[in-house]
Motif scaffolding. Structure first.
Motif, PDB file in Angstrom:
ATOM      1  N   UNK A 137       0.828  -1.213   0.000  1.00 49.90           N
ATOM      2  CA  UNK A 137       0.000   0.000   0.000  1.00 49.90           C
ATOM      3  C   UNK A 137       0.859   1.259   0.000  1.00 49.90           C
ATOM      4  N   UNK A 138       1.957   1.250   0.770  1.00 49.66           N
ATOM      5  CA  UNK A 138       2.863   2.400   0.757  1.00 49.66           C
ATOM      6  C   UNK A 138       3.462   2.584  -0.635  1.00 49.66           C
ATOM      7  N   UNK A 139       3.796   1.496  -1.307  1.00 51.30           N
ATOM      8  CA  UNK A 139       4.317   1.588  -2.668  1.00 51.30           C
ATOM      9  C   UNK A 139       3.345   2.295  -3.588  1.00 51.30           C
ATOM     10  N   UNK A 140       2.073   1.941  -3.487  1.00 48.19           N
ATOM     11  CA  UNK A 140       1.040   2.594  -4.292  1.00 48.19           C
ATOM     12  C   UNK A 140       0.935   4.081  -3.936  1.00 48.19           C
ATOM     13  N   UNK A 141       0.961   4.389  -2.645  1.00 45.67           N
ATOM     14  CA  UNK A 141       0.876   5.776  -2.195  1.00 45.67           C
ATOM     15  C   UNK A 141       2.079   6.575  -2.671  1.00 45.67           C
ATOM     16  N   UNK A 142       3.288   6.006  -2.563  1.00 43.31           N
ATOM     17  CA  UNK A 142       4.497   6.705  -2.985  1.00 43.31           C
ATOM     18  C   UNK A 142       4.462   6.982  -4.491  1.00 43.31           C
ATOM     19  N   UNK A 143       3.954   6.038  -5.272  1.00 40.72           N
ATOM     20  CA  UNK A 143       3.841   6.255  -6.714  1.00 40.72           C
ATOM     21  C   UNK A 143       2.920   7.435  -6.994  1.00 40.72           C
ATOM     22  N   UNK A 144       1.821   7.495  -6.289  1.00 41.71           N
ATOM     23  CA  UNK A 144       0.877   8.606  -6.455  1.00 41.71           C
ATOM     24  C   UNK A 144       1.530   9.932  -6.063  1.00 41.71           C
ATOM     25  N   UNK A 145       2.231   9.957  -4.952  1.00 43.04           N
ATOM     26  CA  UNK A 145       2.876  11.191  -4.472  1.00 43.04           C
ATOM     27  C   UNK A 145       3.977  11.628  -5.444  1.00 43.04           C
ATOM     28  N   UNK A 146       4.779  10.689  -5.937  1.00 38.16           N
ATOM     29  CA  UNK A 146       5.822  11.036  -6.915  1.00 38.16           C
ATOM     30  C   UNK A 146       5.210  11.668  -8.163  1.00 38.16           C
ATOM     31  N   UNK A 147       4.115  11.103  -8.628  1.00 39.85           N
ATOM     32  CA  UNK A 147       3.437  11.650  -9.798  1.00 39.85           C
ATOM     33  C   UNK A 147       2.938  13.070  -9.512  1.00 39.85           C
ATOM     34  N   UNK A 148       2.358  13.281  -8.350  1.00 41.30           N
ATOM     35  CA  UNK A 148       1.874  14.602  -7.967  1.00 41.30           C
ATOM     36  C   UNK A 148       3.028  15.599  -7.884  1.00 41.30           C
ATOM     37  N   UNK A 149       4.153  15.200  -7.260  1.00 43.81           N
ATOM     38  CA  UNK A 149       5.322  16.077  -7.160  1.00 43.81           C
ATOM     39  C   UNK A 149       5.854  16.431  -8.553  1.00 43.81           C
ATOM     40  N   UNK A 150       5.903  15.465  -9.449  1.00 44.60           N
ATOM     41  CA  UNK A 150       6.393  15.714 -10.801  1.00 44.60           C
ATOM     42  C   UNK A 150       5.489  16.711 -11.514  1.00 44.60           C
ATOM     43  N   UNK A 151       4.178  16.520 -11.413  1.00 40.79           N
ATOM     44  CA  UNK A 151       3.225  17.430 -12.045  1.00 40.79           C
ATOM     45  C   UNK A 151       3.337  18.828 -11.452  1.00 40.79           C
ATOM     46  N   UNK A 152       3.396  18.922 -10.126  1.00 44.14           N
ATOM     47  CA  UNK A 152       3.498  20.231  -9.476  1.00 44.14           C
ATOM     48  C   UNK A 152       4.810  20.926  -9.814  1.00 44.14           C
ATOM     49  N   UNK A 153       5.914  20.172  -9.862  1.00 43.50           N
ATOM     50  CA  UNK A 153       7.211  20.753 -10.205  1.00 43.50           C
ATOM     51  C   UNK A 153       7.156  21.354 -11.609  1.00 43.50           C
TER      52      UNK A 153
END
Length: 173
Positions: free
Chosen positions: A40-56
């Motif tokens: 579940x953390x792996x799934x959450x981290x993937x989502x957060x990385x995607x969000x950080x990339x989009x926001x950056x």
């Protein structure tokens, strides 16, 4: 490579694979639970990385997610030294220094002399940087609120308490 979120069935299968991965036919319940949590953390981290990339990229096209994280940390803390950022982000000072230089060139942060240590500088977000950050976050600002809309407030507080205990490496109260 694009990843898609795992469905509940996929996650159950992943947890079953984690349990039956050949490590031991008699994996205990705690190990199985921890492996399911890791999934579940792996799934959450993937989502957060995607969000950080989009926001950056919305903040400045081509900005790396790591630089975005440095910027958001500075914005959240108010001001910080380079050494404190490296410690907080568990990163190399050279890596943080490169990100800081980039953020400075973009006008997102500024350096001022540290009154407590003349050899050091305090880093803080500029007014323009904070305004741009607000604009970047606006599209996804309510996504967590929406995701938790059907949750009971007590459940949200419990999750927060447990995550804090985990991130602090403490047993929950």
């Amino acid at each position: 490579m694009t990843t898609t979120p795992a469905s509940d069935g996929d996650r159950g299968a992943l947890a079953a694979v984690a349990v039956g991965s050949g490590d031991s036919p008699d994996l205990d319940e705690r190990t199985a639970a921890v492996r399911a949590l890791e999934t579940e953390f792996g799934e959450l981290f993937t989502h957060v990385r995607r969000l950080f990339t989009e926001n950056a990229n919305r903040l400045s096209p081509g900005l790396m997610p790591g630089s975005y994280k440095v910027f958001t940390t500075i914005a959240r803390r108010g001001e910080s030294t380079l050494s404190a950022l490296a410690e907080t982000l568990h990163s190399d000072k050279g890596q943080i220094s490169r990100a800081v230089r980039e953020l400075e060139e973009l006008g997102l942060i500024r350096r001022t002399p540290d009154p407590a240590d003349g050899r050091s500088s305090l880093l803080s977000a500029t007014a323009e940087g904070l305004e741009r950050l607000r604009a970047v976050r606006a599209p996804s600002e309510n996504s967590l609120l929406a995701a938790l809309e059907s949750w009971q407030v007590d459940d949200i507080r419990e999750l927060t308490r447990l995550l804090h205990a985990l991130s602090s490496a403490e047993a929950p109260d």
